[in-house]
Design a protein around this motif. Structure first.
Motif, PDB file in Angstrom:
ATOM      1  N   SER A  81       0.866  -1.187   0.000  1.00 14.96           N
ATOM      2  CA  SER A  81       0.000   0.000   0.000  1.00 14.96           C
ATOM      3  C   SER A  81       0.895   1.227   0.000  1.00 14.96           C
ATOM      4  CB  SER A  81      -0.901   0.027   1.218  1.00 14.96           C
ATOM      5  OG  SER A  81      -1.680  -1.136   1.198  1.00 14.96           O
ATOM      6  N   ILE A  82       0.673   2.041  -0.971  1.00 20.49           N
ATOM      7  CA  ILE A  82       1.558   3.189  -1.189  1.00 20.49           C
ATOM      8  C   ILE A  82       0.735   4.460  -0.966  1.00 20.49           C
ATOM      9  CG2 ILE A  82       3.004   4.327  -2.935  1.00 20.49           C
ATOM     10  CD1 ILE A  82       2.883   1.517  -4.428  1.00 20.49           C
ATOM     11  N   SER A  83       1.195   5.328  -0.053  1.00 21.71           N
ATOM     12  CA  SER A  83       0.450   6.582   0.107  1.00 21.71           C
ATOM     13  C   SER A  83       1.420   7.753   0.106  1.00 21.71           C
ATOM     14  CB  SER A  83      -0.397   6.558   1.371  1.00 21.71           C
ATOM     15  OG  SER A  83       0.379   6.126   2.446  1.00 21.71           O
ATOM     16  N   SER A  84       0.886   8.920  -0.155  1.00 24.46           N
ATOM     17  CA  SER A  84       1.780  10.064  -0.323  1.00 24.46           C
ATOM     18  C   SER A  84       2.236  10.545   1.053  1.00 24.46           C
ATOM     19  CB  SER A  84       1.064  11.157  -1.101  1.00 24.46           C
ATOM     20  OG  SER A  84       0.551  12.092  -0.206  1.00 24.46           O
ATOM     21  N   ARG A  85       3.371  11.142   1.099  1.00 17.65           N
ATOM     22  CA  ARG A  85       3.963  11.553   2.380  1.00 17.65           C
ATOM     23  C   ARG A  85       3.260  12.767   2.982  1.00 17.65           C
ATOM     24  NH1 ARG A  85       8.473   9.545   4.386  1.00 17.65           N
ATOM     25  NH2 ARG A  85       9.547   7.966   3.174  1.00 17.65           N
ATOM     26  N   ASN A  86       2.556  13.544   2.156  1.00 18.69           N
ATOM     27  CA  ASN A  86       1.943  14.772   2.694  1.00 18.69           C
ATOM     28  C   ASN A  86       0.430  14.779   2.501  1.00 18.69           C
ATOM     29  OD1 ASN A  86       2.081  14.886   0.003  1.00 18.69           O
ATOM     30  ND2 ASN A  86       3.509  16.608  -0.104  1.00 18.69           N
ATOM     31  N   MET A  87      -0.186  13.599   2.575  1.00 20.04           N
ATOM     32  CA  MET A  87      -1.630  13.468   2.444  1.00 20.04           C
ATOM     33  C   MET A  87      -2.148  13.956   1.093  1.00 20.04           C
ATOM     34  SD  MET A  87      -2.809  11.906   5.007  1.00 20.04           S
ATOM     35  CE  MET A  87      -4.534  12.217   5.262  1.00 20.04           C
ATOM     36  N   ASP A  88      -1.260  14.037   0.121  1.00 16.06           N
ATOM     37  CA  ASP A  88      -1.689  14.420  -1.231  1.00 16.06           C
ATOM     38  C   ASP A  88      -2.456  13.269  -1.858  1.00 16.06           C
ATOM     39  OD1 ASP A  88      -0.846  16.894  -1.549  1.00 16.06           O
ATOM     40  OD2 ASP A  88       0.940  16.413  -2.767  1.00 16.06           O
ATOM     41  N   PHE A  89      -3.203  13.576  -2.893  1.00 12.48           N
ATOM     42  CA  PHE A  89      -3.849  12.512  -3.642  1.00 12.48           C
ATOM     43  C   PHE A  89      -2.789  11.713  -4.385  1.00 12.48           C
ATOM     44  CE2 PHE A  89      -7.648  15.536  -4.379  1.00 12.48           C
ATOM     45  CZ  PHE A  89      -8.028  15.363  -3.060  1.00 12.48           C
ATOM     46  N   ILE A  90      -3.119  10.426  -4.586  1.00  9.25           N
ATOM     47  CA  ILE A  90      -2.257   9.656  -5.481  1.00  9.25           C
ATOM     48  C   ILE A  90      -2.821   9.860  -6.882  1.00  9.25           C
ATOM     49  CG2 ILE A  90      -1.522   7.321  -6.147  1.00  9.25           C
ATOM     50  CD1 ILE A  90      -0.096   7.930  -3.692  1.00  9.25           C
ATOM     51  N   GLY A  91      -2.292  10.827  -7.582  1.00  9.65           N
ATOM     52  CA  GLY A  91      -2.819  11.157  -8.913  1.00  9.65           C
ATOM     53  C   GLY A  91      -1.970  10.556 -10.010  1.00  9.65           C
ATOM     54  N   LYS A 103      11.544   6.136  -0.848  1.00 14.91           N
ATOM     55  CA  LYS A 103      12.154   7.470  -0.993  1.00 14.91           C
ATOM     56  C   LYS A 103      11.077   8.511  -1.284  1.00 14.91           C
ATOM     57  CE  LYS A 103      16.473   5.825  -2.906  1.00 14.91           C
ATOM     58  NZ  LYS A 103      16.744   5.104  -4.141  1.00 14.91           N
ATOM     59  N   LEU A 104      10.005   8.085  -1.934  1.00 16.81           N
ATOM     60  CA  LEU A 104       8.989   9.032  -2.396  1.00 16.81           C
ATOM     61  C   LEU A 104       7.669   8.952  -1.625  1.00 16.81           C
ATOM     62  CD1 LEU A 104       9.496   8.071  -6.143  1.00 16.81           C
ATOM     63  CD2 LEU A 104      10.380  10.127  -5.061  1.00 16.81           C
ATOM     64  N   PHE A 105       7.368   7.763  -1.072  1.00 16.00           N
ATOM     65  CA  PHE A 105       6.033   7.542  -0.481  1.00 16.00           C
ATOM     66  C   PHE A 105       6.150   6.829   0.866  1.00 16.00           C
ATOM     67  CE2 PHE A 105       5.799   7.047  -5.126  1.00 16.00           C
ATOM     68  CZ  PHE A 105       4.847   8.003  -5.461  1.00 16.00           C
ATOM     69  N   TYR A 106       5.006   6.786   1.588  1.00 17.38           N
ATOM     70  CA  TYR A 106       4.885   5.861   2.710  1.00 17.38           C
ATOM     71  C   TYR A 106       4.504   4.508   2.128  1.00 17.38           C
ATOM     72  CZ  TYR A 106       4.810   9.476   6.300  1.00 17.38           C
ATOM     73  OH  TYR A 106       5.136  10.488   7.130  1.00 17.38           O
TER      74      TYR A 106
END
Ligand code: ASP
Ligand code: MG
Length: 421
Positions: free
Chosen positions: A315-325, A373-376
């Motif tokens: 499960s990959i999510s953005s580091r700053n609660m951004d949408f995964i666009g 490096k880019l995501f949680y």
């Protein structure tokens, strides 16, 4: 009537299987017949392992090599009617060449892989041809390397159809017309320099399809140790039933979701030329075969289930609660593509993206390193992916009730469930 028969290695693993193959071939000996064989038993895996041991200078190389050799020699000794010492001498010669190849360290890995792993088929081809000849059948062992022309994409070579067509019509066709039964190796080919290539794991069925297509064979038969194509793996489900007719499209779909039916590569040339593929029972050869053809009428008659074990869910999510666009998805797919990791299931929500793929420590490591490096990133391992095709309510309930599902996806024909089943 021209026939192409493919016998898998699991069928030829002992004298009983080899004798069964002989009796099937005998029954069809009066008409042109090409027999395609693959490596006996688990030989291909054993050869892959030998290559690994050789590459890592592992001290177990010699003992593993000898055990593969003894397996084949014992098998030969258990066969009736063959001249054992003569056949053993010939097979030992192949094993000596294999040993030389294993000890030749200058080779590039992929080149060495094809050179080494193809010995499985060369050895089984020799044994099968010799056993058939001992039955007074008029057999010509024809090396696949002189038939199947490929490019140099070692381990997953593409067929050069023009050259292969030429080889088959020039060399093989006249022999068939002389009444000879041709025995050749599946999975193996050669490039324009004459180097050995292979067509990718499970490539023997593909060899049968190539030869069958070029010969415009009336029957192309894959003999299997199950009654035919099944709606489920009979080892996992004792209520599995045989599918009498499925379409090319359905066969490709099933293979994609992980059913060990027939590799999509095998289906493509048959579909293009509208040739039917038969899957027949090796142990009950007179039962009706399963047919793969352009007939779509029965595709949705029987629900089917495919079980893929050993899955990882990431499960990959953005580091700053951004949408995964789209921009993030682009980066994620690029990483999967770069590491050649195939995605079995994916799902997008607002802030996270979930992907399921075959578990493999190496895959997990490279993905974690590149993605974190880019995501949680979080992951679960040891999961099972169930795919149900042409499901109905009862079938769904039977296979999914009381199961803790982590991810679910459904469309009209296919439902998938990932969980800890
Ligand atoms: N022996 C090869 C493999 O196991 C090819 C085949 O069996 O189709 O992948
Ligand atoms: Mg095999």
């Amino acid at each position: 009537m021209i026939r192409v028969f493919k016998f898998g290695g699991a069928l030829l693993k002992d004298a009983e299987g080899i004798e069964r193959m002989v009796s099937i071939v005998e029954e069809f000996k009066c008409e042109p017949l090409v027999v395609v064989v693959s490596a006996i038993g688990k030989t291909t895996n054993a050869l892959e392992n030998l290559l690994l041991l050789a590459m890592t200078n592992d001290k177990n190389l010699a003992s593993e090599y000898f055990s593969l050799k003894s397996f084949h020699i014992n098998l030969i000794q258990s066969l009736p009617h063959v001249n054992h010492s003569e056949l053993i001498t010939e097979v030992e010669e192949l094993f000596r060449d294999l040993w030389d190849a294993l000890n030749n360290k200058n080779d590039n890995y992929y080149f060495a892989y094809d050179r080494i792993v193809s010995f499985g088929e060369k050895i089984s081809g020799k044994i099968v041809a010799t056993r058939l000849s001992a039955k007074k059948l008029i057999v010509e062992a024809f090396p696949a390397q002189t038939i199947i022309a490929t490019n140099s994409n070692f381990t997953n070579a593409s067929v050069d159809w023009k050259k292969t067509r030429y080889n088959i019509s020039t060399y093989l066709f006249p022999l068939l017309h002389d009444g000879k039964i041709i025995v050749t190796e599946g999975f193996v080919g050669s490039n324009e320099n004459g180097d050995t290539t292979t067509l990718g794991r499970e490539g023997s069925d593909f060899t049968a399809a190539i030869i069958g297509t070029i010969l415009k064979a009336d029957e192309i038969v894959i003999w299997k140790d199950v009654p035919g194509l099944m709606n489920a793996d009979p080892k996992l489900f004792d209520d599995a039933v045989k599918l009498d007719n499925i379409s090319y499209h359905e066969a490709i779909e099933l293979a994609f979701y992980g059913a060990s039916v027939i590799h999509p590569k095998t289906i493509q040339p048959l579909q293009k030329n509208n040739l039917t593929l038969q899957v027949r029972s090796f142990w009950e050869p007179h039962t009706t075969p399963s047919l793969i053809s352009d007939n779509t009428l029965e595709d949705d008659n029987v629900p089917k289930i495919i079980v893929k074990k050993n899955q990882t869910l990431l499960s990959i999510s953005s580091r700053n609660m951004d949408f995964i666009g789209e921009e993030n998805l682009f980066l994620i797919f690029k990483i999967f593509n770069k590491h050649k990791i195939h995605i079995n299931l994916m799902q997008n929500s607002v802030i996270s993206f979930s992907v399921c793929f075959n578990s493999d420590v190496k895959n997990q490591e490279v993905l974690m390193e590149a993605l974190s490096k880019l995501f949680y990133v979080k992951y679960n391992t040891g999961l099972t992916l169930l795919t149900l095709r042409h499901y109905n309510k009862a079938f769904l309930a039977k296979h999914t009730s009381n199961k803790k599902v982590l991810l679910e996806q459904k469309n009209r024909t296919t439902a998938q469930f990932l969980g800890n089943f």
